[in-house]
Design a protein around this motif. Structure first.
Motif, short mmCIF file in Angstrom:
data_model
loop_
_atom_site.label_atom_id
_atom_site.label_comp_id
_atom_site.label_asym_id
_atom_site.label_seq_id
_atom_site.Cartn_x
_atom_site.Cartn_y
_atom_site.Cartn_z
N ALA A 105 0.88 -1.23 0.06
CA ALA A 105 -0.02 0.01 -0.06
C ALA A 105 1.02 1.16 -0.03
CB ALA A 105 -1.13 0.13 1.18
N ASP A 106 2.00 1.20 0.83
CA ASP A 106 3.03 2.33 0.69
C ASP A 106 3.66 2.67 -0.57
OD1 ASP A 106 2.50 2.73 3.66
OD2 ASP A 106 4.32 1.85 4.05
N ASP A 107 4.01 1.52 -1.45
CA ASP A 107 4.73 1.41 -2.63
C ASP A 107 3.54 2.04 -3.45
OD1 ASP A 107 6.83 0.22 -1.70
OD2 ASP A 107 6.34 -1.69 -2.46
N LEU A 108 2.41 1.56 -3.37
CA LEU A 108 1.11 2.05 -4.30
C LEU A 108 0.81 3.60 -4.22
CD1 LEU A 108 -1.33 -0.91 -4.41
CD2 LEU A 108 0.30 -0.29 -6.17
N ALA A 109 1.08 3.98 -3.01
CA ALA A 109 0.84 5.35 -2.69
C ALA A 109 1.94 6.44 -3.49
CB ALA A 109 0.78 5.73 -1.21
N ARG A 110 3.12 5.81 -3.24
CA ARG A 110 4.25 6.47 -3.88
C ARG A 110 4.17 6.42 -5.32
NH1 ARG A 110 7.14 4.34 0.32
NH2 ARG A 110 7.49 2.23 -1.01
N GLY A 111 3.63 5.36 -6.08
CA GLY A 111 3.24 5.34 -7.38
C GLY A 111 2.36 6.10 -7.86
N ARG A 112 1.23 6.18 -7.03
CA ARG A 112 0.25 7.44 -7.38
C ARG A 112 0.77 8.79 -7.40
NH1 ARG A 112 -2.95 3.31 -5.08
NH2 ARG A 112 -2.63 4.18 -2.99
N GLU A 113 1.86 8.90 -6.38
CA GLU A 113 2.08 10.41 -6.29
C GLU A 113 3.17 10.49 -7.70
OE1 GLU A 113 4.21 10.32 -2.88
OE2 GLU A 113 2.73 10.23 -1.42
N SER A 114 3.72 9.46 -8.17
CA SER A 114 4.59 9.52 -9.22
C SER A 114 3.77 9.45 -10.57
CB SER A 114 5.95 8.52 -9.24
OG SER A 114 6.55 8.69 -8.21
N ASP A 115 2.58 9.27 -10.63
CA ASP A 115 1.70 9.20 -11.65
C ASP A 115 2.04 8.16 -12.53
OD1 ASP A 115 -0.76 10.10 -12.91
OD2 ASP A 115 0.34 11.39 -14.39
N ILE A 116 2.36 6.90 -12.14
CA ILE A 116 2.71 5.85 -12.85
C ILE A 116 1.75 5.35 -13.73
CG2 ILE A 116 4.75 5.50 -11.32
CD1 ILE A 116 3.28 2.81 -10.52
N GLY A 117 0.37 5.54 -13.42
CA GLY A 117 -0.62 4.96 -14.31
C GLY A 117 -1.49 4.07 -13.42
N ASP A 118 -2.58 3.93 -13.85
CA ASP A 118 -3.83 2.86 -13.32
C ASP A 118 -3.25 1.71 -13.45
OD1 ASP A 118 -4.86 5.09 -11.86
OD2 ASP A 118 -6.37 4.88 -13.36
N ALA A 119 -2.98 1.26 -14.80
CA ALA A 119 -2.62 -0.23 -15.31
C ALA A 119 -1.54 -0.63 -14.49
CB ALA A 119 -2.54 -0.34 -16.95
N LEU A 120 -0.49 0.06 -14.41
CA LEU A 120 0.76 -0.30 -13.69
C LEU A 120 0.58 -0.63 -12.25
CD1 LEU A 120 3.72 -1.15 -13.53
CD2 LEU A 120 4.24 1.34 -13.72
N LEU A 121 -0.29 0.24 -11.52
CA LEU A 121 -0.55 0.13 -10.19
C LEU A 121 -1.33 -1.02 -9.85
CD1 LEU A 121 -1.91 4.08 -9.43
CD2 LEU A 121 0.11 2.68 -8.37
N ASP A 122 -2.23 -1.50 -10.84
CA ASP A 122 -3.02 -2.41 -10.62
C ASP A 122 -2.17 -3.73 -10.77
OD1 ASP A 122 -5.51 -4.15 -10.55
OD2 ASP A 122 -4.95 -4.76 -12.61
N ARG A 123 -1.19 -3.82 -11.65
CA ARG A 123 -0.09 -5.14 -11.74
C ARG A 123 0.55 -5.08 -10.53
NH1 ARG A 123 0.63 -2.95 -17.37
NH2 ARG A 123 2.90 -2.41 -16.51
N LEU A 124 0.85 -3.96 -9.77
CA LEU A 124 1.68 -3.71 -8.58
C LEU A 124 0.87 -4.29 -7.40
CD1 LEU A 124 3.97 -0.67 -9.35
CD2 LEU A 124 4.65 -3.06 -9.27
N ARG A 125 -0.46 -4.16 -7.50
CA ARG A 125 -1.17 -4.31 -6.25
C ARG A 125 -1.12 -5.65 -5.62
NH1 ARG A 125 -6.24 -5.63 -5.33
NH2 ARG A 125 -6.68 -5.94 -7.46
N LEU A 126 -0.98 -5.61 -4.53
CA LEU A 126 -1.20 -6.99 -3.68
C LEU A 126 -2.22 -6.85 -2.57
CD1 LEU A 126 2.84 -7.96 -3.21
CD2 LEU A 126 0.94 -9.20 -4.66
#
Length: 149
Positions: free
Chosen positions: A53-74
């Protein structure tokens, strides 16, 4: 020595050293290690999900995109699937020592082609936590060390 202080060359040398040890493990030891890894994943599920969840929050802050966030989500279900995948690998037959081919030459010399570990396997992939676990489990089962990028 911390991993962050180790050069890429040093990491590769460490992997080569580890490959020698992993390659000598018997089937029972590899299976037991894989089962222990699966149990550890299950036991740490809440911590894994929280860290993710912390990693995903940093990803959202970096605007890495929803598709990448979904692949990374655990989530708990995905973490349980990681552990189950490791258990599946643990139960596979050990490929090391499997006779792939055998024949006798006309002069009577018997030849056998036997599966052995490669040593160090490198893998380059992107944004898939399950791939990290799959590659590590398969490398261990086949008696290899792995370098992931």
């Amino acid at each position: 020595m911390t991993l962050t202080a180790v050069s890429v060359d040093d990491r590769l040398r460490l992997a080569k050293d580890a490959a020698r040890e992993v390659g000598l493990l018997d089937s029972a030891a590899k299976t037991a290690m894989l089962r222990a890894i699966a149990d550890a994943i299950d036991a740490a599920s809440d911590e894994i999900v929280a860290a993710n969840a912390d990693d995903l929050a940093r990803g959202r802050e970096s605007d890495i995109g929803d598709a990448l966030l979904d692949r990374l989500r655990l989530d708990a279900t995905r973490v349980a699937a990681l552990a189950a995948a490791v258990r599946d690998v643990a139960e596979l037959p050990d490929p090391v020592g499997r006779v792939l081919d055998q024949r006798t030459l006309p002069n009577g010399l018997a030849l056998e082609k036997v599966a052995v570990p490669f040593g160090v396997v490198g893998s380059i992939y992107e944004a898939r936590p399950n791939v990290t676990v799959d590659i590590a489990a398969l490398a261990l089962k086949s008696g290899n060390a792995v370098v992931l990028r």
